[in-house]
Design an enzyme around this catalytic site. Structure first.
Site: not given
Ligand code: SDX
Length: 427
Positions: A304, A361
């Site tokens: 991320h 996700d």
């Protein structure tokens, strides 16, 4: 005494103000940098560059903190609903009973789409991407609902119309893509229950609402509702900065979210896990490919730009996933592979050194599979969840007195001046 930062360029010292946020984050205000020094900054991907001040969402990437209007995501996921969370993001406070009832009534009253819009859905090729359809049809809402932002009532109506109709359109496009009868929203169902019913109800097999699935969908959409200045929100704000209507701005956000590195990752995770299963279930090859700098492959659902620790949303998504699988006694081989992949990666020096952890996700696709959502609609589910955040961030930017049209600069590295050569004189 306000803080400042000094920069020395060509022996001369320049001073610029330092802005300190409510959680202690500091930024150097360089809005006068070029005027004073002739220099610009260069920051590909804007990893070090703030585009605005915002009071909507706070993320601490080092500590794994996420709060909407100051409320921790863990508390919202446990106690709130998606509709209430949407209100908090858009209005900046918890609604009272009357305000919550009002938003629910308006969402219901605006849950249908104009009958003429159905023809659009019927004419998309059956293999069309649901994200392409959603982006196009959200943009088309402007043609059917032109009254926009002339009053506070219009603004509220436009926001709730968008929130309600996007959900209806997503379910409608699914039904039409299957050649099935369209299911209309019901006044006696909540926002999330209505979506599931519009997706799965059928004249020959009525859909039975299961409160655990409705709760899981609320949690899923709460976790996706906003995330400060991510790629798709930045797209919504860049497009909106040109003073274009909200439907076009949100349509741009849907397009940005479509990408595999962003919202498309939830679909990519399931494809990756399914490939591992097809190839015998060993995670070793995927792990070594992810570590190979000569291989463009990335471990989907990992890493991320901001979180350098476990994404707090992934933790909640993982427990939702476990709860659903045990409640419905589902043995999904993909979740075993996901857990194995996580276990191996989190012990691997490459992932530790690069601060790579599961993001939202990684487990979200497993939850969507339990809900019965087809894989090609996973990113549409992300988009519906992100609508309140896009709306809130768009509104905050157009209300910001400092807001200007977005127009980044560049460092030119192309050819210096040269002349046009007529075709007959060229080599
Ligand atoms: C979302 O921004 C948001 O808030 C987004 C989001 C939201 O709510 O809006 O949180 C939603 O988009 C989550 C992310 C979903 N995407 C994925 O899961 C795709 C896989 N992840 C990577 O592509 C990547 O981690 C990104 C795109 C998410 C972030 O990439 P960055 O910050 O630009 O980092 P990078 O690509 O510059 O990588 C830095 C290093 C590189 O190694 P070096 O060249 O420095 O040796 O980390 C490596 C990368 O190779 N790396 C990975 C990796 N992610 C980063 N290596 C293997 N697998 C990965 N997943």
């Amino acid at each position: 005494m306000s803080e400042s930062a000094k920069i020395i360029i060509d022996g001369k010292t320049y001073e610029f103000p330092v802005i300190t946020g409510s959680e202690g984050e500091k930024g150097i205000d360089i809005s006068e940098l070029r005027k004073q020094t002739g220099y610009i900054t260069l920051d590909p991907g804007y990893g070090n560059t703030g585009c605005c001040k915002s009071s909507i969402t706070f993320v601490d990437g080092e500590k794994g903190i996420l709060r909407y209007r100051g409320i921790p995501i863990e508390q919202l996921a446990e106690h709130s609903t998606f509709v209430e969370t949407a209100y908090i993001l858009i209005h900046g406070s918890l609604p009272n009973e009357k305000e919550l009832t009002n938003i629910r009534v308006m969402l219901n009253d605006n849950s249908l789409i104009h009958e003429d819009m159905q023809i659009f859905f019927q004419n998309f090729p059956r293999s069309s991407s649901p994200m392409g359809i959603l982006s196009a049809m959200v943009n088309t809402l402007r043609s059917f609902y032109p009254e926009l932002m002339d009053s506070e009532e219009d603004i509220e109506l436009t926001f709730l119309r968008l929130l309600s109709k996007a959900r209806t359109m997503a379910a409608m496009s699914y039904k039409i893509s299957k050649g099935h009868k369209v299911v209309y929203p019901r006044p006696d169902y909540t926002y999330c229950a209505n979506f599931l019913n519009m997706m799965f109800d059928s004249p020959v097999k009525p859909y039975i609402i299961d409160e655990d699935l409705v709760e899981a969908l609320n949690t899923f959409w709460i976790l996706h509702a906003d995330h400060e200045q991510n790629c798709s929100t930045a797209a919504v704000k860049v497009v909106g900065s040109g003073k274009v209507n909200i439907y076009a701005s949100i349509s741009a956000g849907i397009a940005a979210l479509w990408g595999q590195l962003h919202g498309g990752a939830n679909q990519a995770v399931i494809m990756m896990l399914s490939d591992i299963l097809k190839n015998g279930g060993s995670v070793d090859q995927v792990i070594s490919r992810a570590k190979d700098r000569n291989d463009a492959f990335r471990l989907m659902g990992f890493g991320h730009r901001v979180y350098k620790t476990y994404d707090p949303r992934a933790k909640i998504m993982k427990s939702t996933c476990d709860r659903l699988l045990s409640k419905f006694n589902i043995d999904d081989p993909l979740v075993d592979i996901a857990k194995k992949l996580e276990e191996v990666a989190l012990k691997d020096a490459y992932f530790i050194d690069h601060n790579l952890y599961p993001n939202i996700d990684f487990y979200s696709g497993i939850v969507l599979r339990v809900l019965g959502i087809p894989t090609n609609m996973f990113t549409v589910m992300f988009a519906i969840g992100r609508l309140p955040g896009w709306i809130a961030q768009w509104k905050e930017s157009i209300d910001d007195p400092d807001w200007k049209i977005s127009r980044p600069r560049q460092i030119y590295t192309g050819p210096n001046e040269n002349n046009y050569i007529p075709i007959l004189k060229r080599k």
